[in-house]
Design a protein around this motif. Structure first.
Motif, mmCIF file in Angstrom:
data_model
loop_
_atom_site.group_PDB
_atom_site.id
_atom_site.type_symbol
_atom_site.label_atom_id
_atom_site.label_comp_id
_atom_site.label_asym_id
_atom_site.label_seq_id
_atom_site.Cartn_x
_atom_site.Cartn_y
_atom_site.Cartn_z
ATOM 1 N N GLY A 258 25.676 -45.238 48.369
ATOM 2 C CA GLY A 258 26.878 -45.856 48.910
ATOM 3 C C GLY A 258 26.714 -46.567 50.237
ATOM 4 N N VAL A 259 25.492 -47.022 50.550
ATOM 5 C CA VAL A 259 25.265 -47.806 51.774
ATOM 6 C C VAL A 259 25.311 -49.287 51.407
ATOM 7 C CG1 VAL A 259 23.645 -48.357 53.630
ATOM 8 C CG2 VAL A 259 23.833 -46.000 52.791
ATOM 9 N N PRO A 260 26.198 -50.075 52.000
ATOM 10 C CA PRO A 260 26.246 -51.501 51.654
ATOM 11 C C PRO A 260 25.015 -52.246 52.170
ATOM 12 C CG PRO A 260 28.270 -50.781 52.755
ATOM 13 C CD PRO A 260 27.253 -49.699 52.948
ATOM 14 N N THR A 261 24.551 -53.224 51.400
ATOM 15 C CA THR A 261 23.520 -54.139 51.872
ATOM 16 C C THR A 261 24.138 -55.517 52.049
ATOM 17 O OG1 THR A 261 22.809 -54.629 49.599
ATOM 18 C CG2 THR A 261 21.604 -52.913 50.789
ATOM 19 N N ALA A 262 23.563 -56.273 52.972
ATOM 20 C CA ALA A 262 24.029 -57.639 53.227
ATOM 21 C C ALA A 262 22.817 -58.564 53.218
ATOM 22 C CB ALA A 262 24.763 -57.717 54.563
ATOM 23 N N PRO A 263 22.437 -59.063 52.046
ATOM 24 C CA PRO A 263 21.313 -59.998 51.982
ATOM 25 C C PRO A 263 21.749 -61.383 52.449
ATOM 26 C CG PRO A 263 22.230 -59.672 49.791
ATOM 27 C CD PRO A 263 22.996 -58.763 50.720
ATOM 28 N N VAL A 264 20.936 -61.998 53.307
ATOM 29 C CA VAL A 264 21.242 -63.341 53.787
ATOM 30 C C VAL A 264 20.085 -64.265 53.435
ATOM 31 C CG1 VAL A 264 22.730 -62.543 55.656
ATOM 32 C CG2 VAL A 264 20.291 -62.870 56.094
ATOM 33 N N ALA A 265 20.345 -65.570 53.454
ATOM 34 C CA ALA A 265 19.315 -66.552 53.127
ATOM 35 C C ALA A 265 18.148 -66.422 54.099
ATOM 36 C CB ALA A 265 19.908 -67.957 53.189
ATOM 37 N N GLU A 266 16.935 -66.360 53.567
ATOM 38 C CA GLU A 266 15.766 -66.204 54.430
ATOM 39 C C GLU A 266 15.602 -67.392 55.376
ATOM 40 O OE1 GLU A 266 12.185 -65.968 52.155
ATOM 41 O OE2 GLU A 266 12.809 -67.511 50.738
ATOM 42 N N GLN A 267 16.152 -68.549 55.006
ATOM 43 C CA GLN A 267 16.070 -69.709 55.894
ATOM 44 C C GLN A 267 16.762 -69.446 57.220
ATOM 45 O OE1 GLN A 267 17.035 -69.654 52.685
ATOM 46 N NE2 GLN A 267 16.895 -71.674 51.724
ATOM 47 N N TYR A 268 17.817 -68.635 57.202
ATOM 48 C CA TYR A 268 18.544 -68.347 58.437
ATOM 49 C C TYR A 268 17.640 -67.673 59.467
ATOM 50 C CZ TYR A 268 22.942 -69.245 55.906
ATOM 51 O OH TYR A 268 23.962 -69.818 55.189
ATOM 52 N N ALA A 269 16.685 -66.886 58.999
ATOM 53 C CA ALA A 269 15.775 -66.187 59.899
ATOM 54 C C ALA A 269 14.515 -66.994 60.193
ATOM 55 C CB ALA A 269 15.382 -64.832 59.303
ATOM 56 N N LEU A 270 14.065 -67.790 59.234
ATOM 57 C CA LEU A 270 12.789 -68.489 59.374
ATOM 58 C C LEU A 270 12.905 -69.839 60.060
ATOM 59 C CD1 LEU A 270 11.220 -67.672 55.888
ATOM 60 C CD2 LEU A 270 10.648 -66.655 58.108
ATOM 61 N N ILE A 271 14.101 -70.444 60.044
ATOM 62 C CA ILE A 271 14.298 -71.750 60.674
ATOM 63 C C ILE A 271 15.015 -71.544 61.997
ATOM 64 C CG2 ILE A 271 15.384 -74.027 60.443
ATOM 65 C CD1 ILE A 271 15.161 -73.702 57.415
ATOM 66 N N GLU B 182 10.402 -64.238 65.450
ATOM 67 C CA GLU B 182 11.399 -64.903 66.288
ATOM 68 C C GLU B 182 12.804 -64.395 65.982
ATOM 69 O OE1 GLU B 182 12.986 -69.389 67.477
ATOM 70 O OE2 GLU B 182 11.412 -69.153 65.973
ATOM 71 N N ALA B 183 13.119 -64.220 64.711
ATOM 72 C CA ALA B 183 14.448 -63.729 64.338
ATOM 73 C C ALA B 183 14.641 -62.284 64.793
ATOM 74 C CB ALA B 183 14.651 -63.834 62.830
ATOM 75 N N LEU B 184 13.593 -61.483 64.706
ATOM 76 C CA LEU B 184 13.708 -60.072 65.076
ATOM 77 C C LEU B 184 13.936 -59.884 66.574
ATOM 78 C CD1 LEU B 184 10.940 -58.441 62.845
ATOM 79 C CD2 LEU B 184 13.383 -58.721 62.373
ATOM 80 N N GLU B 185 13.634 -60.919 67.358
ATOM 81 C CA GLU B 185 13.821 -60.832 68.803
ATOM 82 C C GLU B 185 15.209 -61.274 69.247
ATOM 83 O OE1 GLU B 185 10.586 -63.170 70.241
ATOM 84 O OE2 GLU B 185 9.093 -61.571 69.959
ATOM 85 N N LEU B 186 16.083 -61.634 68.318
ATOM 86 C CA LEU B 186 17.438 -62.036 68.675
ATOM 87 C C LEU B 186 18.181 -60.884 69.343
ATOM 88 C CD1 LEU B 186 18.578 -63.986 65.463
ATOM 89 C CD2 LEU B 186 17.967 -64.967 67.670
#
Length: 605
Positions: free
Chosen positions: A113-126, A155-159
């Motif tokens: 019962g833990v929700p996941t939120a998949p997002v477009a990989e482009q959002y993190a890579l660009i 780079e995304a992980l450092e946000l």
């Protein structure tokens, strides 16, 4: 002309109401529905423990996980999540694309019962798309975030937005602050996994799926276990062969979208099928990988977008062995995203007949992220593209026709979302007084006298506009017509003319295709080539205009855009769709130039 697949015969009831609206329902009874995805996983781990459930490329071969191994790993990961105190209020953000670990983590989260939120990989890579990623993080407020490779996503992980969020990576590289995915696989025997699994039910939130953001900022669609589970029953009711033998796909469609991640992924899980992740795509430089994957494994079902089928058709025409293998077990050719060009449809039909004397079911359906997605399907065989069929079992459609019998589409059913995540105002605005979800899409009957012939998509209501003359312009259909007219010169285009005297078009040129056609805009004679391109656009639009009688479809002017649509600026979604409003706002100066007859860059028809 024989077809190999079983199918559900259309049987639809129609109610014409006093207010002018029309209700459509299937007369067929909805089949049994499980309470949660974990039921499927347990069932197939018991009935077919050694069958491959999910696989991805690894070196020269495949990394495969059987149903039994998948259940074991899912339970281990789930216990690790529980030990971290995770539950229904602590979503997991998934920033990477399709992969085995991505799939295992998603199923483990759903298991407890833990929700996941998949997002477009482009959002993190660009870099320029990090604004979309921040928006998702601020909306979802995850407790954990997953990437496949910590170095690749550094780079995304450092946000700042991810400060305090546990980062999990399949490959952590040299980042000591990242948790290795293997740590989750160790499990934790101290938690009560059985109790956590048993408290998950139909109303439990499985996913928060972000909308494309083609008309506004992306919204988070609350996707429940009920929505996903009932949708698979609807699909299996419409496609009985899914229950006859375990299906198999080699599929690239991204899991942050409802079609790839819910429709296709769950179709394999619900029916004991095998999901081979295609790490290629129908674009230059990556399609070769798709062909390599298909040379190793082919599916019983094929899902793709029209451009992908166009590329595949050419490849199959050139490779007789691949052609034979592709069709030998194929039950279904399913297209989505846009109408499949009829010549490509006919090409696949003829090829199937040549290879084995039978045609698989060729079809499409219609639905939205908010509807889990499948809501309408053309389950009966037909000989043409563009038909999205009839309501699936358990769904009620409310159609609101205009004077031209173009129908606004509204939906009620167990596959419809309960609302948008943390946005009650937007949720309230998309349901009418009877509880029907207002889709904003329009449909037309194939035959108004026979609802069983199905319907075809007729654009977005919100994209329509009026000229100063009061004439309505159906922008979505006009855009498709013009893309055909200007093929292969235009990669996409924007229809203009709201509150103006005539229709205009802003053309995004297909630079690579133009170069092949002799219009290389990048060489020393680029300005000259541009003039030639403008001349060719004028010729085609003028020829088209001579065949038209009304102002609602006649284009009076065009401009060719030198700058491609920008994802960082919000002009393009992760799906590759244009955000028309953003383009018209950001390029307001070009819109004004388009209606300036003195501007030399304008193609005046």
């Amino acid at each position: 002309m024989q077809r190999t697949s079983e199918y559900l015969v259309h049987s639809v009831s129609r109610e014409d109401r006093a207010d002018g609206s029309i209700l459509l329902k299937s007369k067929h009874t909805l089949g049994p529905v499980v309470d949660k995805t974990g039921v499927w996983l347990h069932a197939w781990a018991s009935d077919a423990p050694d069958r491959t459930f999910i696989a991805e490329r690894s070196g020269a071969g495949w990394r495969k996980e059987s149903y039994a191994a998948t259940l074991e790993k899912v339970r281990a990961i789930a216990s690790s999540l529980l030990a971290r105190g995770m539950g229904s209020e602590t979503p997991i953000l998934i920033m990477s694309g399709n992969g085995v670990d991505h799939g295992l983590l998603s199923l483990a989260a759903q298991y407890i019962g833990v929700p996941t939120a998949p997002v477009a990989e482009q959002y993190a890579l660009i870099h320029g798309a990090h604004g979309r990623l921040r928006h998702a993080i601020e909306l979802v407020r995850p407790k954990m975030a997953y990437v496949v490779d910590a170095d690749q996503y550094r780079e995304a992980l450092e946000l700042d937005a991810l400060q305090g969020v546990e980062i999990v990576a399949s490959r952590k590289g040299g980042n000591s602050q990242v948790t290795a995915f293997d740590e989750l696989l160790k499990g934790d025997a101290s938690v009560n996994l059985k109790a956590a699994y048993e408290q998950v039910g139909p109303d439990s939130v499985a996913k928060i799926l972000m909308t494309s953001g083609s008309t506004s900022a992306p919204k988070g669609v609350i996707t429940t276990q009920r929505m996903m589970c009932v949708n698979q029953t609807m699909l299996a009711d419409a496609l009985p062969f899914l229950r006859t033998r375990p299906p198999r796909v080699v599929d690239w469609l991204p899991w942050n979208h409802v079609f790839g991640g819910s429709h296709n992924f769950n179709m394999m899980l619900a029916n004991g099928g095998s999901f081979y992740i295609d790490d290629g795509k129908p674009v230059a430089g990556l399609f070769e990988r798709t062909l390599e994957n298909l040379s190793m494994v082919t599916g019983t079902l094929s899902f793709n977008v029209p451009v992908g089928y166009g590329m595949l058709l050419g490849a199959l025409q050139r490779d007789g062995d691949l052609r034979r293998r592709f069709f030998e077990e194929l039950d279904l050719i399913f297209y989505a995203g846009a109408s499949l060009p009829q010549d490509i449809w006919s090409g696949f039909e003829q090829m199937a007949l040549d290879v084995k004397g039978e045609i698989p079911l060729m079809t499409s359906s219609w639905g939205l992220t908010e509807t889990a997605p499948a809501t309408m399907m053309q389950s009966e065989p037909i000989d043409r593209s563009g038909v999205v069929g009839v309501p699936m079992n358990g769904v009620t459609l409310k159609l609101i026709p205009d004077e031209d019998m173009r129908c606004e589409m509204r939906i009620k059913g167990p596959n419809v979302m309960p609302g948008y995540f943390n946005e009650p105002g937007k949720t309230a605005s998309v349901f009418d007084e009877e509880g029907f979800f207002i889709t904003g899409d329009a449909m037309r009957f194939i035959d108004p006298q026979d609802v069983n012939k199905g319907m075809k998509f007729d654009g977005r209501i919100s994209e329509d506009f009026k000229l100063l003359t009061g004439t309505w312009v159906r922008a979505a259909q006009l855009r498709m017509d013009l893309l055909t007219c200007l093929s292969p010169l235009a990669s996409d285009l924007v229809i203009t003319g709201a509150d103006r005297i005539e229709i205009g078009v802003m053309v995004f040129p297909d630079v690579a295709e133009l170069k092949r056609e002799g219009f290389d805009l990048s060489d020393d004679s680029g300005a000259y080539r541009c003039k030639l391109l403008q001349g060719e656009i004028h010729r085609r639009l003028a020829e088209r205009a001579r065949e038209l009688s009304g102002s609602s479809t006649r284009v009076g002017r065009a401009i060719v855009l030198s700058e491609p649509a920008s994802m960082p600026e919000g002009e393009m979604t992760a799906k590759g769709n244009l955000n028309f409003r953003k383009i018209l706002t950001r390029r307001q100066n070009l819109l004004e130039r388009l209606y300036d007859d003195a501007d030399p860059a304008i193609v005046k028809i």
